[in-house]
Design a protein around this motif. Structure first.
Motif, PDB file in Angstrom:
ATOM      1  N   CYS A 172       8.076   6.261 -11.190  1.00  0.00           N
ATOM      2  CA  CYS A 172       6.713   5.785 -10.933  1.00  0.00           C
ATOM      3  C   CYS A 172       6.545   4.353 -11.446  1.00  0.00           C
ATOM      4  O   CYS A 172       6.011   3.487 -10.743  1.00  0.00           O
ATOM      5  N   GLY A 173       7.022   4.096 -12.664  1.00  0.00           N
ATOM      6  CA  GLY A 173       6.917   2.754 -13.230  1.00  0.00           C
ATOM      7  C   GLY A 173       7.685   1.727 -12.425  1.00  0.00           C
ATOM      8  O   GLY A 173       7.206   0.607 -12.180  1.00  0.00           O
ATOM      9  N   ILE A 174       8.892   2.079 -11.976  1.00  0.00           N
ATOM     10  CA  ILE A 174       9.699   1.162 -11.164  1.00  0.00           C
ATOM     11  C   ILE A 174       9.000   0.881  -9.831  1.00  0.00           C
ATOM     12  O   ILE A 174       9.001  -0.255  -9.339  1.00  0.00           O
ATOM     13  N   GLY A 175       8.387   1.904  -9.244  1.00  0.00           N
ATOM     14  CA  GLY A 175       7.643   1.705  -8.007  1.00  0.00           C
ATOM     15  C   GLY A 175       6.478   0.739  -8.178  1.00  0.00           C
ATOM     16  O   GLY A 175       6.211  -0.098  -7.309  1.00  0.00           O
ATOM     17  N   LEU A 176       5.784   0.824  -9.304  1.00  0.00           N
ATOM     18  CA  LEU A 176       4.648  -0.075  -9.554  1.00  0.00           C
ATOM     19  C   LEU A 176       5.119  -1.519  -9.749  1.00  0.00           C
ATOM     20  O   LEU A 176       4.442  -2.462  -9.311  1.00  0.00           O
ATOM     21  N   THR A 196       5.525  15.785   0.769  1.00  0.00           N
ATOM     22  CA  THR A 196       5.400  15.301   2.145  1.00  0.00           C
ATOM     23  C   THR A 196       4.685  13.955   2.194  1.00  0.00           C
ATOM     24  O   THR A 196       5.113  13.035   2.899  1.00  0.00           O
ATOM     25  N   PHE A 197       3.602  13.817   1.431  1.00  0.00           N
ATOM     26  CA  PHE A 197       2.890  12.541   1.392  1.00  0.00           C
ATOM     27  C   PHE A 197       3.732  11.461   0.713  1.00  0.00           C
ATOM     28  O   PHE A 197       3.745  10.297   1.139  1.00  0.00           O
ATOM     29  N   THR A 198       4.437  11.851  -0.348  1.00  0.00           N
ATOM     30  CA  THR A 198       5.270  10.887  -1.079  1.00  0.00           C
ATOM     31  C   THR A 198       6.369  10.326  -0.193  1.00  0.00           C
ATOM     32  O   THR A 198       6.585   9.113  -0.129  1.00  0.00           O
ATOM     33  N   LEU A 199       7.073  11.216   0.515  1.00  0.00           N
ATOM     34  CA  LEU A 199       8.179  10.763   1.337  1.00  0.00           C
ATOM     35  C   LEU A 199       7.705  10.077   2.608  1.00  0.00           C
ATOM     36  O   LEU A 199       8.407   9.202   3.139  1.00  0.00           O
ATOM     37  N   PHE A 200       6.517  10.413   3.103  1.00  0.00           N
ATOM     38  CA  PHE A 200       5.953   9.656   4.219  1.00  0.00           C
ATOM     39  C   PHE A 200       5.694   8.217   3.782  1.00  0.00           C
ATOM     40  O   PHE A 200       6.068   7.258   4.478  1.00  0.00           O
ATOM     41  N   ALA A 201       5.071   8.045   2.609  1.00  0.00           N
ATOM     42  CA  ALA A 201       4.806   6.700   2.091  1.00  0.00           C
ATOM     43  C   ALA A 201       6.105   5.956   1.814  1.00  0.00           C
ATOM     44  O   ALA A 201       6.230   4.759   2.100  1.00  0.00           O
ATOM     45  N   SER A 202       7.101   6.670   1.287  1.00  0.00           N
ATOM     46  CA  SER A 202       8.405   6.050   1.040  1.00  0.00           C
ATOM     47  C   SER A 202       9.035   5.587   2.340  1.00  0.00           C
ATOM     48  O   SER A 202       9.623   4.491   2.406  1.00  0.00           O
ATOM     49  N   LEU A 222       0.825  -1.215   0.000  1.00  0.00           N
ATOM     50  CA  LEU A 222       0.000   0.000   0.000  1.00  0.00           C
ATOM     51  C   LEU A 222       0.860   1.267   0.000  1.00  0.00           C
ATOM     52  O   LEU A 222       0.564   2.233  -0.715  1.00  0.00           O
ATOM     53  N   SER A 223       1.918   1.265   0.789  1.00  0.00           N
ATOM     54  CA  SER A 223       2.764   2.458   0.862  1.00  0.00           C
ATOM     55  C   SER A 223       3.522   2.679  -0.447  1.00  0.00           C
ATOM     56  O   SER A 223       3.658   3.818  -0.908  1.00  0.00           O
ATOM     57  N   MET A 224       4.005   1.605  -1.065  1.00  0.00           N
ATOM     58  CA  MET A 224       4.716   1.761  -2.338  1.00  0.00           C
ATOM     59  C   MET A 224       3.772   2.179  -3.464  1.00  0.00           C
ATOM     60  O   MET A 224       4.153   2.934  -4.364  1.00  0.00           O
ATOM     61  N   LEU A 225       2.552   1.685  -3.435  1.00  0.00           N
ATOM     62  CA  LEU A 225       1.568   2.097  -4.438  1.00  0.00           C
ATOM     63  C   LEU A 225       1.326   3.596  -4.344  1.00  0.00           C
ATOM     64  O   LEU A 225       1.309   4.308  -5.365  1.00  0.00           O
ATOM     65  N   ALA A 226       1.159   4.092  -3.118  1.00  0.00           N
ATOM     66  CA  ALA A 226       0.953   5.532  -2.924  1.00  0.00           C
ATOM     67  C   ALA A 226       2.178   6.325  -3.374  1.00  0.00           C
ATOM     68  O   ALA A 226       2.063   7.352  -4.054  1.00  0.00           O
ATOM     69  N   CYS A 227       3.372   5.849  -3.007  1.00  0.00           N
ATOM     70  CA  CYS A 227       4.606   6.554  -3.353  1.00  0.00           C
ATOM     71  C   CYS A 227       4.787   6.632  -4.870  1.00  0.00           C
ATOM     72  O   CYS A 227       5.159   7.684  -5.408  1.00  0.00           O
ATOM     73  N   ILE A 257       2.458   6.423  -7.319  1.00  0.00           N
ATOM     74  CA  ILE A 257       1.454   7.286  -7.954  1.00  0.00           C
ATOM     75  C   ILE A 257       1.749   8.757  -7.695  1.00  0.00           C
ATOM     76  O   ILE A 257       1.666   9.604  -8.601  1.00  0.00           O
ATOM     77  N   LEU A 258       2.135   9.086  -6.469  1.00  0.00           N
ATOM     78  CA  LEU A 258       2.447  10.480  -6.139  1.00  0.00           C
ATOM     79  C   LEU A 258       3.691  10.969  -6.880  1.00  0.00           C
ATOM     80  O   LEU A 258       3.764  12.130  -7.297  1.00  0.00           O
ATOM     81  N   THR A 259       4.670  10.086  -7.069  1.00  0.00           N
ATOM     82  CA  THR A 259       5.868  10.456  -7.827  1.00  0.00           C
ATOM     83  C   THR A 259       5.501  10.763  -9.276  1.00  0.00           C
ATOM     84  O   THR A 259       6.009  11.729  -9.868  1.00  0.00           O
ATOM     85  N   GLY A 260       4.623   9.950  -9.853  1.00  0.00           N
ATOM     86  CA  GLY A 260       4.163  10.223 -11.207  1.00  0.00           C
ATOM     87  C   GLY A 260       3.432  11.550 -11.297  1.00  0.00           C
ATOM     88  O   GLY A 260       3.569  12.291 -12.282  1.00  0.00           O
ATOM     89  N   THR A 261       2.684  11.895 -10.250  1.00  0.00           N
ATOM     90  CA  THR A 261       1.966  13.172 -10.225  1.00  0.00           C
ATOM     91  C   THR A 261       2.935  14.352 -10.176  1.00  0.00           C
ATOM     92  O   THR A 261       2.713  15.393 -10.804  1.00  0.00           O
ATOM     93  N   LEU A 262       4.044  14.196  -9.440  1.00  0.00           N
ATOM     94  CA  LEU A 262       5.030  15.271  -9.333  1.00  0.00           C
ATOM     95  C   LEU A 262       5.697  15.570 -10.673  1.00  0.00           C
ATOM     96  O   LEU A 262       6.218  16.676 -10.876  1.00  0.00           O
TER      97      LEU A 262
END
Length: 416
Positions: free
Chosen positions: A395-399, A329-335, A303-308, A310-315
């Motif tokens: 983002c792709g690597i995170g997914l 802040t949300f991205t690095l919290f999830a990371s 769950l945390s990596m999925l959030a990280c 998606i948020l990275t792709g948004t950035l």
């Protein structure tokens, strides 16, 4: 009285390891914080800086497995103390050299010096903390990987403003040396009868053949080892992206000065530290309610990596200063949650006598992520004149990491 002394030693050991972890990442940040100043001083391109930023990760990666085998056989006192001394030596050298080639080799030496910390340090925590409280301890220890980058910008920028990037590096090396002395003087393993006292399963006299066959060979044959390694590679790729390139990204996308970008980059890293700590606390809370720790750990990482991701792709869309900081802040919290639980997972799928070896295998893959993140980001930024493509790649690597954690595990622990 004995329990009180034991708790005090537990906390002091954890505090020293967190301090070492912070210094470890302040070491890494000296090049990142001095990024643009060093590029201007030595006339370097983004691509060359990408290679320099990745130098540490190359030797860190190569060192993992031999260091892990040693960490399962040697005590943490002298082993970790020596590694801090080597880090001190490499940082002082970094402040004295005058070419990109020499900088590369000092950073490579720093990678060797940093390799033992999280392997031997995790083994130390397994000795000192029972399973039901280990998540919080390891989470806080891993949190130093985010707390260090959060403390680094104001600390290093202040030094660099007064004395320049060279003296900044020398001073960090001196602090490393001081911490090494404190660790060697203070630290001792738990004595017999204390919680998680070291098991005699391995000793320094254990044969190389036994190490390679019974530990390394066995672990390399297990599906869970490869799933943990592949998944953690993606976790570290994303965290390394933000540790190495966040100040330069803020400078370019938000038109900030070096000092503004450096100070602003510290704020989101605090949330990465909180994510590491909260990830560990969450693990302990779930485990104490009867859920299998391995199951809880895997779900949290997914769950945390999925959030990280998606948020990275948004950035990559460059949403503007205030939205970018909020998203960061949300991205690095999830990371941070993913880093903490991904590392704790390694202590849950093996017995204590193989913890450092398993973590070394996992961290070899993670180091590959640490190598590729700054390098590929520098190459893509040079080619496209923007960090957007690099963030989309991350983002792709995170997914992919999410898929490995969700589908890759066999569902059993490695206890034989």
């Amino acid at each position: 009285m004995q329990d009180s002394r034991h708790r005090t030693r537990q906390r002091m050991t954890l505090l020293l390891l967190v301090g070492a972890g912070c210094i470890n990442y302040i070491d890494r940040a000296t090049l990142s914080i001095g990024n643009t100043a060093i590029m201007a001083d030595l006339h370097l391109s983004y691509e060359t800086m990408g290679w320099l930023l990745s130098a540490l990760a190359w030797t860190y990666m190569i060192s993992q497995i031999p260091i892990g085998l040693l960490a399962d056989r040697l005590g943490g006192r002298v082993f970790l103390g020596a590694s801090l001394v080597l880090c001190s030596f490499s940082e002082i050298l970094f402040g004295l050299v005058d070419s990109s080639t020499n900088i590369f080799w000092t950073r490579a030496l720093l990678g060797v010096g940093e390799a033992p910390l999280f392997l031997a340090g995790t083994r130390v925590l397994v000795h000192w903390f029972a399973a039901e409280e280990r998540g919080s301890a390891i989470g806080l220890f891993n949190g130093s990987a985010s707390l260090g980058p959060a403390l680094a910008p104001p600390f290093l920028l202040a030094i660099m403003a007064w004395w320049g990037w060279r003296d900044m590096s020398v001073l960090v090396g001196v602090i490393n040396l001081l911490l090494a002395v404190i660790w060697i003087v203070y630290y001792r393993d738990p004595v017999s009868g204390e919680v998680s006292a070291p098991t005699p399963a391995h000793s320094a006299r254990a044969s190389l053949r036994s190490a390679l066959k019974d530990d390394l060979g066995y672990l390399l044959r297990q599906r869970n080892t490869w799933a943990a390694t592949a998944g953690y590679t993606g976790v570290v790729y994303l965290s390394s992206l933000y540790v190495t390139w966040l100040p330069a990204w803020l400078e370019k996308t938000e038109n900030l000065s070096v000092i503004q970008a450096g100070l602003l980059s510290a704020f989101p890293q605090i949330f990465s530290f909180l994510g590491c700590f909260m990830g560990g606390r969450l693990m302990d809370m779930i485990s104490q309610r009867g859920v299998a720790p391995l199951v809880a750990c895997r779900r949290t990482v997914v769950l945390s990596m999925l959030a990280c991701a998606i948020l990275t792709g948004t950035l990559a869309l460059q949403p503007g200063s205030i939205p970018a900081i909020v998203l960061l802040t949300f991205t690095l919290f999830a990371s941070g949650v993913a880093v903490s639980c991904g590392w704790t997972l390694g202590t849950l799928i093996v017995t204590e006598n193989r913890v450092a070896t398993l973590e070394a295998i996992q961290n070899t893959g993670a180091s590959l992520g640490g190598v590729l993140a700054p390098l590929l980001t520098g190459i893509l930024a040079t080619r496209y004149g923007s960090f957007g493509p690099a963030f989309i790649l991350a983002c792709g690597i995170g997914l992919v990491s999410v898929v490995m954690y969700h589908k890759g595990f066999s569902g059993r622990t490695l206890k034989s």
